[in-house]
Enzyme design. Sequence first.
Site, PDB file in Angstrom:
ATOM      1  NE  ARG A  49      42.251  33.143  44.275  1.00 50.22           N
ATOM      2  CZ  ARG A  49      42.712  32.533  43.190  1.00 50.22           C
ATOM      3  NH1 ARG A  49      42.460  33.032  41.994  1.00 50.22           N
ATOM      4  NH2 ARG A  49      43.430  31.416  43.279  1.00 50.22           N
ATOM      5  CE  LYS A 139      28.800  33.039  54.000  1.00 44.62           C
ATOM      6  NZ  LYS A 139      28.865  33.985  52.860  1.00 44.62           N
ATOM      7  CE  LYS A 220      26.245  37.991  55.580  1.00 47.07           C
ATOM      8  NZ  LYS A 220      27.633  37.740  55.119  1.00 47.07           N
TER       9      LYS A 220
END
Length: 331
Positions: A49, A139, A220
């Site tokens: 990852r 976020k 967003k």
Amino acid sequence: MTTLPATALADIAQQLTSGGRGILAADESIKTMSSRLEQEGVPASATTRRDYRELLLTADGLSEWISGIILCDETFGQDLADGRPFPIAARELGILPGIKVDTGTTPLPGQNGALITEGLDGLGARLASYADRGAAFAKWRAVFDVHTITPYSARANGQALARYATLCQQHGIVPIVEPEVLCTGDHDLAASATASALALSSLFEALTDAGVDLTGIVLKPNFVTPGLGATPIAPTEVAAATFAVLRDQVPAEVAGIAFLSGGHPTTSVCEFLSALAAIADRPWPVTFSFGRALVSSALHTWGGTPAEVAAAQHVLLENCRTASHATEQAQ
């Protein structure tokens, strides 16, 4: 606590959404990222990852098209192969580092399948730590389905987003607020518009009540489209419907809007963005905050093979350039 003046938060928000650059969403959860790696034949581990996210961040010239990169907690705390922490390396490469701070969704009791996003417990302390380690923005994603959204679920998620945004600004971090109406299903354009308007109106009512500085946030949202199972419509129709909802629900002082891709193909979302950017009387800059639309082909090209890193980075850069060009009429 890190405290920045409102002007500094506004400057960061404008940097994220202006100048033809957009935001790269590389914040998939460990579970989701592991699944995507395995689908490409790559054994999933913390190392693979890390290698994949490093491939994205270190693509030569990425900052020409990308202003910020959203990371998950695991990646934010990892080092690149050369020993630099991800957030430090991002800044050195001219890209603002961001962090996903919600902890996912759970069913909202009594709301027939509507979801609520969690992660507020201990969020202030986590934001303080992220700020100390270099985070410029954060976020939080709320998720709505056209068929299950209700006024109550919209209010509940809007209030959670407002609490998150307030905490971010208190810690000197710009909040990206993401009320996503999913495009899965066969619903029509009008249903998407109705659900999107409800999500946005509830969000901005909560943000205003909480005293959030709208000049220091990034919105967003989703594009307003028919469901992926419905008959597609022209990008100009998508742009007109999306702008109509935003014009009615989003205050002019919002620093900028960075659209999510929502599972639409890269070509489609870039066409939507280009058509929206061509609308002249927008009060806010518009750009992109794409994940899969930018990175899926790069992941496939890489496939865990070190010899394919350069080829995968080339594919990524081409996708980022295409998305950036779609904003050109927005400047």
